[in-house]
Design a protein around this motif. Structure first.
Motif, PDB file in Angstrom:
ATOM      1  N   GLN A  48       0.500  -1.410  -0.329  1.00 51.43           N
ATOM      2  CA  GLN A  48       0.076   0.052   0.434  1.00 51.43           C
ATOM      3  C   GLN A  48       1.171   1.558   0.199  1.00 51.43           C
ATOM      4  OE1 GLN A  48      -3.814   0.152  -0.675  1.00 51.43           O
ATOM      5  NE2 GLN A  48      -2.738  -3.193  -0.027  1.00 51.43           N
ATOM      6  N   LEU A  49       0.577   1.906  -0.971  1.00 48.68           N
ATOM      7  CA  LEU A  49       1.683   3.524  -0.678  1.00 48.68           C
ATOM      8  C   LEU A  49       0.621   4.322  -0.274  1.00 48.68           C
ATOM      9  CD1 LEU A  49       2.878   3.105  -4.754  1.00 48.68           C
ATOM     10  CD2 LEU A  49       3.823   2.609  -2.597  1.00 48.68           C
ATOM     11  N   ILE A  50       1.285   4.804   1.135  1.00 46.57           N
ATOM     12  CA  ILE A  50       0.374   5.502   2.201  1.00 46.57           C
ATOM     13  C   ILE A  50       1.323   5.874   2.978  1.00 46.57           C
ATOM     14  CG2 ILE A  50      -1.343   4.114   2.890  1.00 46.57           C
ATOM     15  CD1 ILE A  50       1.245   3.895   5.416  1.00 46.57           C
ATOM     16  N   VAL A 224      -3.615  -5.379   6.338  1.00 46.10           N
ATOM     17  CA  VAL A 224      -5.184  -6.085   6.211  1.00 46.10           C
ATOM     18  C   VAL A 224      -5.656  -5.372   4.543  1.00 46.10           C
ATOM     19  CG1 VAL A 224      -7.045  -6.056   6.716  1.00 46.10           C
ATOM     20  CG2 VAL A 224      -6.177  -5.382   8.820  1.00 46.10           C
ATOM     21  N   HIS A 225      -5.486  -3.835   3.911  1.00 48.91           N
ATOM     22  CA  HIS A 225      -5.774  -3.869   3.001  1.00 48.91           C
ATOM     23  C   HIS A 225      -4.584  -5.318   2.063  1.00 48.91           C
ATOM     24  CE1 HIS A 225      -8.349  -1.219   4.194  1.00 48.91           C
ATOM     25  NE2 HIS A 225      -7.566  -0.150   3.846  1.00 48.91           N
ATOM     26  N   SER A 226      -3.388  -5.125   2.368  1.00 51.21           N
ATOM     27  CA  SER A 226      -2.601  -5.820   0.954  1.00 51.21           C
ATOM     28  C   SER A 226      -3.230  -7.049   1.757  1.00 51.21           C
ATOM     29  CB  SER A 226      -1.088  -6.304   1.937  1.00 51.21           C
ATOM     30  OG  SER A 226      -0.646  -4.402   1.082  1.00 51.21           O
ATOM     31  N   TRP A 227      -3.508  -7.827   2.555  1.00 50.59           N
ATOM     32  CA  TRP A 227      -4.210  -9.291   2.705  1.00 50.59           C
ATOM     33  C   TRP A 227      -5.441  -9.254   2.409  1.00 50.59           C
ATOM     34  CZ3 TRP A 227      -8.741 -10.838   5.141  1.00 50.59           C
ATOM     35  CH2 TRP A 227      -8.916 -12.540   5.750  1.00 50.59           C
ATOM     36  N   ILE A 228      -5.966  -8.100   1.628  1.00 51.46           N
ATOM     37  CA  ILE A 228      -7.508  -8.307   0.871  1.00 51.46           C
ATOM     38  C   ILE A 228      -7.354  -8.830  -0.062  1.00 51.46           C
ATOM     39  CG2 ILE A 228      -9.839  -7.176   0.483  1.00 51.46           C
ATOM     40  CD1 ILE A 228      -9.853  -6.555   4.123  1.00 51.46           C
ATOM     41  N   GLU A 229      -6.491  -8.007  -0.887  1.00 50.73           N
ATOM     42  CA  GLU A 229      -6.146  -7.910  -2.344  1.00 50.73           C
ATOM     43  C   GLU A 229      -5.236  -9.088  -2.331  1.00 50.73           C
ATOM     44  OE1 GLU A 229      -3.169  -4.399  -2.973  1.00 50.73           O
ATOM     45  OE2 GLU A 229      -4.715  -3.191  -2.994  1.00 50.73           O
ATOM     46  N   LYS A 230      -4.652 -10.410  -1.868  1.00 44.88           N
ATOM     47  CA  LYS A 230      -3.979 -10.790  -1.736  1.00 44.88           C
ATOM     48  C   LYS A 230      -4.395 -12.680  -2.270  1.00 44.88           C
ATOM     49  CE  LYS A 230       0.533 -10.037  -0.699  1.00 44.88           C
ATOM     50  NZ  LYS A 230       1.941 -10.061  -0.075  1.00 44.88           N
ATOM     51  N   ARG A 231      -6.546 -12.126  -0.817  1.00 45.33           N
ATOM     52  CA  ARG A 231      -7.363 -13.029  -1.631  1.00 45.33           C
ATOM     53  C   ARG A 231      -8.267 -13.053  -2.748  1.00 45.33           C
ATOM     54  NH1 ARG A 231      -6.694 -16.152   2.973  1.00 45.33           N
ATOM     55  NH2 ARG A 231      -8.808 -16.698   2.934  1.00 45.33           N
ATOM     56  N   PRO A 232      -7.842 -14.280  -2.977  1.00 40.33           N
ATOM     57  CA  PRO A 232      -8.959 -15.093  -4.134  1.00 40.33           C
ATOM     58  C   PRO A 232      -9.971 -14.237  -4.638  1.00 40.33           C
ATOM     59  CG  PRO A 232      -7.742 -16.957  -2.634  1.00 40.33           C
ATOM     60  CD  PRO A 232      -7.707 -15.748  -2.208  1.00 40.33           C
ATOM     61  N   LYS A 233     -10.185 -13.819  -6.082  1.00 38.14           N
ATOM     62  CA  LYS A 233     -11.430 -13.200  -6.110  1.00 38.14           C
ATOM     63  C   LYS A 233     -12.594 -14.132  -6.638  1.00 38.14           C
ATOM     64  CE  LYS A 233      -8.398  -9.491  -6.216  1.00 38.14           C
ATOM     65  NZ  LYS A 233      -8.857  -8.320  -5.235  1.00 38.14           N
ATOM     66  N   VAL A 234     -13.470 -14.664  -5.222  1.00 34.37           N
ATOM     67  CA  VAL A 234     -14.218 -15.091  -5.196  1.00 34.37           C
ATOM     68  C   VAL A 234     -15.626 -14.221  -5.320  1.00 34.37           C
ATOM     69  CG1 VAL A 234     -12.832 -17.317  -5.068  1.00 34.37           C
ATOM     70  CG2 VAL A 234     -13.693 -16.061  -2.878  1.00 34.37           C
ATOM     71  N   LEU A 235     -15.457 -13.557  -4.410  1.00 31.86           N
ATOM     72  CA  LEU A 235     -16.758 -12.399  -3.909  1.00 31.86           C
ATOM     73  C   LEU A 235     -17.627 -13.002  -5.081  1.00 31.86           C
ATOM     74  CD1 LEU A 235     -18.563 -11.299  -2.094  1.00 31.86           C
ATOM     75  CD2 LEU A 235     -17.085  -9.426  -2.238  1.00 31.86           C
ATOM     76  N   GLY A 236     -17.368 -12.248  -6.418  1.00 26.32           N
ATOM     77  CA  GLY A 236     -17.932 -11.603  -7.677  1.00 26.32           C
ATOM     78  C   GLY A 236     -18.666 -13.723  -7.700  1.00 26.32           C
ATOM     79  N   SER A 237     -17.824 -14.739  -7.821  1.00 23.71           N
ATOM     80  CA  SER A 237     -18.439 -15.810  -8.334  1.00 23.71           C
ATOM     81  C   SER A 237     -19.962 -15.748  -7.632  1.00 23.71           C
ATOM     82  CB  SER A 237     -17.727 -16.788  -8.425  1.00 23.71           C
ATOM     83  OG  SER A 237     -16.684 -17.123  -7.412  1.00 23.71           O
TER      84      SER A 237
END
Length: 248
Positions: A48-50, A224-237
Motif C-alpha cells: 500500500q503506497l500510503i 489488512v488491505h494488502s492481505w485482502i488484495e492477495k485473497r482469491p477473487k471469489v466474491l463476484g462468483s
C-alpha cells in the motif's frame, strides 16, 4: 532546509509539529521549498503506497545522500524493511532506464555470528588468517563501481559496533586485528536496521544519519488491505451464483 533534513527524519510524529514551530520562530515568514525528485517513483511491490511510507522512503534517500552510514530505527512492524527495499527497487528501476547506478545490497545479521566470523580471525593451530563476512564483503565491493549497501539487520551493541566506528566516520577504514586496513569505497554505504539504540554509545550514534519509523503512524490498516488484495477473487462468483439461484 538543512535543519529539516538533519532532524525531521529522526523525530517521532508527535514531535514534528513542535520542531516546525521552532523553525518558524527562527525564520518567520519563510516557507521551505518542496523538493521535487521527479523520477524518484515508488514501486509498490504489491504494498500500500500510503503517505507515511512515501515520506520515509524519501527521508532515507535524503539521509543516504548526506551520510554514508544510516540507521533505520523502529519497532517490529513499523515498516523498516519495506522502506529500504522500496528505495532499492526504485533505484534499480531507474538504473535499468539509464538514470542511476545500480543498487546491490549485502544483508547480514551481526548477532548471528561470532566476532571472528564477522571480522576475521587467526587459526590458532596453523596461524593462518581467515577473512570474516564483513571483511570479505568490503573486499568484493571494489570489483564494480555500482552503488552497494552493506546492511546490518540486527541489534546494535558494543560487542561488535565499536569496531565499525572508524568505518562510519570520515576515515571510512576498517582495521582488522591482523593490522590490515580496508578502506570503504565511495560507492559503498552502510545501512543499519535496528529496533532501538538503548546500548549504542554516543560515538556510534553521532556518526550515523537516523530515520525513525513509528508504528503508530503506519498502523494496521495497510497490512489488512494488502492481505485482502492477495485473497482469491471469489466474491463476484459467489454473488453470481446467488443471483442465478434466485432466477431459477
Amino acid at each position: 532546509m538543512a535543519m529539516k533534513d538533519m532532524n525531521i527524519a529522526k523525530l517521532a510524529s508527535v514531535d514534528v509539529p513542535l520542531f516546525n514551530g521552532i523553525v518558524q520562530d527562527l525564520f518567520p515568514g519563510i516557507e521551505s521549498p518542496v523538493i521535487d525528485y521527479g523520477k524518484l517513483e515508488l514501486k509498490g511491490m504489491g504494498l500500500q503506497l500510503i503517505p507515511f511510507t512515501i515520506t520515509k522512503v524519501i527521508q532515507l534517500y535524503e539521509t543516504k545522500n548526506s551520510r554514508h552510514s544510516t540507521m533505520i530505527v523502529g519497532n517490529t512492524g513499523s515498516g523498516k524493511t519495506v522502506t529500504w527495499r522500496t528505495l532499492q527497487a526504485t533505484m534499480s528501476a531507474l538504473c535499468r532506464s539509464g538514470d542511476a547506478a545500480y543498487n546491490l545490497e549485502f544483508p547480514l545479521n551481526p548477532k548471528a555470528v561470532s566476532l571472528g566470523e564477522l571480522y576475521g580471525e587467526y587459526d590458532l593451530s596453523t596461524g593462518e588468517w581467515t577473512d570474516g563476512i564483513l571483511s570479505s564483503v568490503m573486499r568484493a565491493a571494489y570489483e564494480k563501481p555500482d552503488e552497494k549497501w552493506i546492511l546490518f539487520d540486527g541489534p546494535v551493541d558494543t560487542l561488535w559496533i565499536e569496531s565499525m566506528n572508524s568505518v562510519m566516520d570520515d576515515n571510512k577504514v576498517l582495521t582488522l586485528i591482523n593490522g590490515e586496513r580496508i578502506s570503504m569505497p565511495e560507492q559503498v554505504s552502510l545501512l543499519f536496521e535496528v529496533e532501538n539504540l538503548a546500548v549504542a554509545s554516543p560515538a556510534t550514534v553521532s556518526r550515523c544519519g537516523m530515520v525513525y519509523t513509528d508504528y503508530s503512524d503506519l498502523g494496521w490498516k495497510p497490512y489488512v488491505h494488502s492481505w485482502i488484495e492477495k485473497r482469491p477473487k471469489v466474491l463476484g462468483s459467489v454473488e453470481g451464483m446467488g443471483r442465478g439461484a434466485v432466477q431459477r
